[in-house]
Structure formats: structure tokens, C-alpha cells
Design a protein around this motif. Structure first.
Motif, PDB file in Angstrom:
ATOM      1  N   ALA A 197       0.833  -1.205   0.000  1.00  0.00           N
ATOM      2  CA  ALA A 197       0.000   0.000   0.000  1.00  0.00           C
ATOM      3  C   ALA A 197       0.867   1.254   0.000  1.00  0.00           C
ATOM      4  CB  ALA A 197      -0.931  -0.010   1.205  1.00  0.00           C
ATOM      5  N   GLU A 198       1.895   1.280   0.839  1.00  0.00           N
ATOM      6  CA  GLU A 198       2.861   2.381   0.818  1.00  0.00           C
ATOM      7  C   GLU A 198       4.171   1.820   0.295  1.00  0.00           C
ATOM      8  OE1 GLU A 198       5.572   5.184   3.713  1.00  0.00           O
ATOM      9  OE2 GLU A 198       3.954   4.051   4.598  1.00  0.00           O
ATOM     10  N   LEU A 199       4.725   2.462  -0.694  1.00  0.00           N
ATOM     11  CA  LEU A 199       5.966   1.976  -1.295  1.00  0.00           C
ATOM     12  C   LEU A 199       7.006   3.084  -1.295  1.00  0.00           C
ATOM     13  CD1 LEU A 199       7.589  -0.155  -2.900  1.00  0.00           C
ATOM     14  CD2 LEU A 199       6.554   0.781  -4.960  1.00  0.00           C
ATOM     15  N   LEU A 200       8.109   2.856  -0.605  1.00  0.00           N
ATOM     16  CA  LEU A 200       9.264   3.741  -0.651  1.00  0.00           C
ATOM     17  C   LEU A 200      10.488   2.892  -0.354  1.00  0.00           C
ATOM     18  CD1 LEU A 200      10.690   6.454  -0.885  1.00  0.00           C
ATOM     19  CD2 LEU A 200      10.115   6.898   1.509  1.00  0.00           C
ATOM     20  N   THR A 201      11.229   2.556  -1.397  1.00  0.00           N
ATOM     21  CA  THR A 201      12.476   1.809  -1.221  1.00  0.00           C
ATOM     22  C   THR A 201      13.603   2.524  -1.943  1.00  0.00           C
ATOM     23  OG1 THR A 201      12.269   0.404  -3.189  1.00  0.00           O
ATOM     24  CG2 THR A 201      11.293  -0.428  -1.151  1.00  0.00           C
TER      25      THR A 201
ATOM     26  N   LEU B 111       5.681   8.745  -2.167  1.00  0.00           N
ATOM     27  CA  LEU B 111       6.140  10.049  -2.650  1.00  0.00           C
ATOM     28  C   LEU B 111       5.733  11.156  -1.685  1.00  0.00           C
ATOM     29  CD1 LEU B 111       7.447  11.850  -4.774  1.00  0.00           C
ATOM     30  CD2 LEU B 111       5.291  11.806  -6.028  1.00  0.00           C
ATOM     31  N   SER B 112       4.499  11.119  -1.210  1.00  0.00           N
ATOM     32  CA  SER B 112       4.043  12.118  -0.235  1.00  0.00           C
ATOM     33  C   SER B 112       4.882  12.069   1.036  1.00  0.00           C
ATOM     34  CB  SER B 112       2.565  11.895   0.108  1.00  0.00           C
ATOM     35  OG  SER B 112       1.760  12.161  -1.007  1.00  0.00           O
ATOM     36  N   ASN B 113       5.180  10.858   1.506  1.00  0.00           N
ATOM     37  CA  ASN B 113       6.001  10.723   2.710  1.00  0.00           C
ATOM     38  C   ASN B 113       7.415  11.248   2.479  1.00  0.00           C
ATOM     39  OD1 ASN B 113       3.917   9.650   4.206  1.00  0.00           O
ATOM     40  ND2 ASN B 113       4.488   7.546   3.799  1.00  0.00           N
TER      41      ASN B 113
END
Length: 78
Positions: free
Chosen positions: A6-10, A29-31
Motif C-alpha cells: 500500500a505504501e511503497l518507498l524503497t 512520494l508524499s512521505n
């Protein structure tokens, strides 16, 4: 590639070791934007880590098949 959470940041190091890939979706991206805005205000540093390394900012599901997942990324504002 694996299913996207659901949230992707790697942050991943490419197979050749000369490139970094950032994989993200809208929430990731927002995070990332929020981390950068906070960093700009603090003029300090931010640690982004996977859950395995004691954080919750980075996703720990590798996206690039030949890549190496980075468990910790430190952003420094000089």
C-alpha cells in the motif's frame, strides 16, 4: 518484481553498484516530500529505515530483481 505494498518507498542499489533506484507510489512520494520538508526546516538530518532496522519509513520489499535493498538511508542537510 514483487507485488507493491500500500505504501511503497524503497532505495535500492542497482546490480552494477553505480546507481541508486528509488521506488515509490503516491503515498511513498508524499512521505518522502514530508521528510524533505522537515529536513529543510530542521537543517539537520533524517534517518529513513526499514522495519527490520527499527524504523517504519522505508518499505522492505525489494522491487528490482537484481538490486540490493538498502535498509537505511540518511538524508543530511548542510
Amino acid at each position: 518484481m514483487t507485488d507493491k505494498p500500500a505504501e511503497l518507498l524503497t532505495f535500492e542499489l542497482c546490480e552494477n553498484g553505480d546507481e541508486v533506484e528509488i521506488h515509490l507510489n503516491d503515498e511513498g512520494l508524499s512521505n518522502l516530500i514530508n521528510y524533505l520538508v522537515r529536513l529543510k526546516k530542521s537543517r539537520d538530518h533524517e534517518h529513513l529505515m526499514t522495519e527490520e532496522w527499527g524504523g517504519n519509513e522505508l518499505t522492505s520489499i525489494k522491487q528490482g530483481s537484481g538490486n540490493t535493498l538498502l535498509q537505511k538511508v540518511t538524508l543530511r542537510h548542510w
